[in-house]
Enzyme design. Sequence first.
Site, PDB file in Angstrom:
ATOM      1  N   ASN A  10       0.882  -1.174   0.000  1.00 29.90           N
ATOM      2  CA  ASN A  10       0.000   0.000   0.000  1.00 29.90           C
ATOM      3  C   ASN A  10       0.917   1.220   0.000  1.00 29.90           C
ATOM      4  O   ASN A  10       1.467   1.587   1.033  1.00 29.90           O
ATOM      5  CB  ASN A  10      -0.890  -0.023   1.258  1.00 29.90           C
ATOM      6  N   LYS A  12       0.187   4.251  -0.395  1.00 34.51           N
ATOM      7  CA  LYS A  12      -0.454   5.471   0.130  1.00 34.51           C
ATOM      8  C   LYS A  12      -0.172   6.642  -0.834  1.00 34.51           C
ATOM      9  O   LYS A  12      -0.141   6.423  -2.034  1.00 34.51           O
ATOM     10  CB  LYS A  12       0.016   5.715   1.558  1.00 34.51           C
ATOM     11  N   HIS A  96      -9.533   1.473   4.445  1.00 34.95           N
ATOM     12  CA  HIS A  96      -8.290   1.640   5.221  1.00 34.95           C
ATOM     13  C   HIS A  96      -8.571   2.600   6.372  1.00 34.95           C
ATOM     14  O   HIS A  96      -9.330   3.564   6.223  1.00 34.95           O
ATOM     15  CB  HIS A  96      -7.166   2.177   4.333  1.00 34.95           C
ATOM     16  N   GLU A  98      -7.014   4.944   7.577  1.00 34.00           N
ATOM     17  CA  GLU A  98      -6.744   6.365   7.300  1.00 34.00           C
ATOM     18  C   GLU A  98      -7.939   7.025   6.608  1.00 34.00           C
ATOM     19  O   GLU A  98      -8.170   8.222   6.774  1.00 34.00           O
ATOM     20  CB  GLU A  98      -5.446   6.498   6.474  1.00 34.00           C
ATOM     21  N   GLU A 171      -5.895  -4.763  10.246  1.00 33.31           N
ATOM     22  CA  GLU A 171      -4.855  -3.763  10.508  1.00 33.31           C
ATOM     23  C   GLU A 171      -5.154  -3.054  11.822  1.00 33.31           C
ATOM     24  O   GLU A 171      -5.971  -2.109  11.842  1.00 33.31           O
ATOM     25  CB  GLU A 171      -4.838  -2.722   9.383  1.00 33.31           C
ATOM     26  N   GLY A 177       1.813   3.001  10.918  1.00 32.26           N
ATOM     27  CA  GLY A 177       2.670   4.199  10.881  1.00 32.26           C
ATOM     28  C   GLY A 177       3.311   4.514  12.222  1.00 32.26           C
ATOM     29  O   GLY A 177       3.834   5.606  12.423  1.00 32.26           O
ATOM     30  N   SER A 217       2.720  -1.985  10.059  1.00 33.08           N
ATOM     31  CA  SER A 217       4.177  -2.033  10.245  1.00 33.08           C
ATOM     32  C   SER A 217       4.775  -3.420   9.988  1.00 33.08           C
ATOM     33  O   SER A 217       5.751  -3.807  10.627  1.00 33.08           O
ATOM     34  CB  SER A 217       4.563  -1.508  11.635  1.00 33.08           C
TER      35      SER A 217
HETATM   36  C1  3PY Z   1       0.845   0.179   7.253  1.00 33.00           C
HETATM   37  O1  3PY Z   1       1.487  -0.863   7.374  1.00 33.00           O
HETATM   38  O2  3PY Z   1       1.240   1.263   7.692  1.00 33.00           O
HETATM   39  C2  3PY Z   1      -0.442   0.179   6.542  1.00 33.00           C
HETATM   40  O3  3PY Z   1      -1.237   1.054   6.777  1.00 33.00           O
HETATM   41  C3  3PY Z   1      -0.720  -0.858   5.530  1.00 33.00           C
HETATM   42  O4  3PY Z   1      -1.932  -0.625   4.879  1.00 33.00           O
END
Ligand code: 3PY
Length: 254
Positions: A10, A12, A96, A98, A171, A177, A217
């Site tokens: 991903n 982003k 997601h 975010e 997740e 992050g 992560s």
């Molecule tokens: C991350 O690992 O930071 C993610 O958000 C993967 O989608």
Amino acid sequence: MGRRYLIAGNWKCNGTLAENEERIKVFNEAGAIPENVDVALCVPSIHIPMVLSKVRKEITVGAQDCGSNDGNGAYTGEVGAHQIKDIGCTWVIIGHSERREGFGMAGEPVELCAEKTKVAIKNGLKVMFCIGEKKEERESGVTMEVCAKQMAPLAKAIEAKDWESIAIAYEPVWAIGTGLTATPEMAQETHKSIRTWVSENVSPEVAEAVRIQYGGSMKGANAKELLAQPDIDGGLIGGASLKADFFNVVNGIP
Ligand code: 3PY
């Protein structure tokens, strides 16, 4: 385990065109992809045509969101699932954290994520459907209640056969992050509970077949242990998918 692994990057909102072309070059030269893994890259929409034209054919490509509109219309700024499919993508990430959190604005409610997933599948895409709890929710012991609330509208919106087009990406929000990762045991426990929820609320067959990726992560250094867990069928990789380390994750599968 009959399920194929799914390792997806991903990206982003990262990279200039030149930087992302360089990333593709690195991944194209990163060696053979093991037989039991599907590798995908979900890249910024504006770079999808470049990635599709340059990436090796064993790696499929996806977007990171789509509109809930089913087809053309007056939806300024949206990218429709029909367009993502038409341009050659296989995947779209939906829900997601975010986006659910909304970058400080009103985020995406679970019903909208379910509707987007329905439309994406109708238009021929596969979906990585993200779920996961916040730090305070884990600390108060409601992780599975939160995940169930995120999955329930999806189970209601789609038909049993649609689950073939879905991977669930678990997740934990506190691991995104932050550099924090769930321990393999913590992740396995939640993945198992998610599979049990699917078994009880969709069907045992779907639960056995659906892939559950871990995200938050994940990187080369921790992938092997996470992927060795029986209910972890892959990863959705953030920061590490911007680097050559992504292929350490791919090569970490059992
Ligand atoms: C991350 O690992 O930071 C993610 O958000 C993967 O989608």
